[in-house]
Design an enzyme around this catalytic site. Structure first.
Site: not given
Length: 278
Positions: A2-3
């Site tokens: 996840p960013e």
DNA sequence: CACGAGACCTGTTCGC
DNA sequence: TGCGAACAGGTCTCGT
């Protein structure tokens, strides 16, 4: 992993609650079960559970790619790295395959950290800056201006893509959103940072903000087997679209390796203009 | 300082 | 079908 948009989506879900899912602010931590020792960065596992138990979740948020829980006395932080996820389940739900840390909360709820690749990390600290203090600015913070970005770009000759992945330069971007932002800004990923013009720096900042806002609006991206509910993956312009036509000009998307990361760009829209340092 | 390789891990997909 | 290689949203450390 996840960013920024995926972590922001998770933080909002945990803070505000979602469909069939309660908000966690106000819940008290009744106990914890650490299932993979190395998931805990600090303190020691012996200290962790007794120190955590009894504290109440006062607030939940995000800084860069870190999720933070402000507790009664301490800060609990998670970094999801490549495959981590945070899930709310009813108490006494049977263990799932990649569960690494389970917190028992009041109201018969568990907060489960599930992480197939075991890269994710958890911290319990009294001073939050010990963990996030070295991060660069938040890209969506209004205080970040094109002028300040320009001057920081000109402080280095590093290639723009690895620079944008450096969390001390800017916090929250990862491989997907960097490729998307550079395409939108029409910048080649290998461009030396100090060669950007003021106009390009401004376009880069706007492009970064656009892809992050779009990602958040779509609840992030869900790719491979790590599904988190978002659908931004359906709107990628270049990421993992090698050989497919550029949405702008139709030229096949190219893939190169930069800093050991797969890098996707349009050779037509994002030409490399700096051969021989010219 | 800047870059590349290797490490940390498991799971899926691709090519033969 | 089987099997190994390549690849995956991240970051740290070490050597040059």
């Amino acid at each position: 992993m996840p960013e920024l948009p995926e972590v922001e989506t998770i933080a909002r879900m945990l803070r505000l609650g979602g469909r069939e899912q309660p908000a966690l602010v106000g819940r008290r931590i009744l106990g914890a079960n650490l299932l993979w020792e190395r998931t805990l960065a600090e303190p020691s596992s012996a200290e962790f559970v007794p120190r955590l138990t009894g504290q109440v979740i006062e607030d939940i948020g995000r800084r860069g790619k870190f999720l933070y829980f402000r507790l009664t006395r301490d800060w609990l932080l998670y970094h999801l790295r490549m495959s981590g996820d945070l899930l709310v389940r009813p108490a006494r739900t049977p263990r799932e395959t990649h569960d690494r840390l389970v917190l028992e909360l009041d109201d018969d709820i568990q907060l489960v950290f599930n992480d197939a690749r075991k890269f994710g990390r958890v911290w319990l600290v009294d001073e939050v800056d010990r963990v996030v203090g070295s991060l660069g600015p938040e890209p969506l913070d209004e205080g970040l201006t094109a002028e300040s970005l320009f001057s920081r770009l000109h402080a280095t000759h590093r290639q723009i893509k690895p620079l944008l992945l450096d969390q001390t330069f800017l916090a929250g971007l990862g491989n997907i959103y960097v490729d998307e932002a550079l395409n939108l800004a029409k910048l080649h990923p290998l461009t030396p940072a100090n060669r950007l013009t003021m106009e390009q720096a401004g376009r880069l900042l706007e492009s970064i903000r656009t892809v992050l806002r779009d990602g958040i609006a779509r609840n992030g991206a869900s790719i491979d087997w790590v599904y988190r509910g978002g659908d931004f993956q359906n709107y990628f312009r270049v990421y993992q679209r090698t050989g497919e036509p550029c949405p702008e000009c139709g030229t096949p998307i190219a893939r190169i390796v930069v800093g050991q990361r797969g890098t996707h760009f349009c050779p037509q829209c994002q030409p490399f203009l700096f051969l021989n340092g010219g």
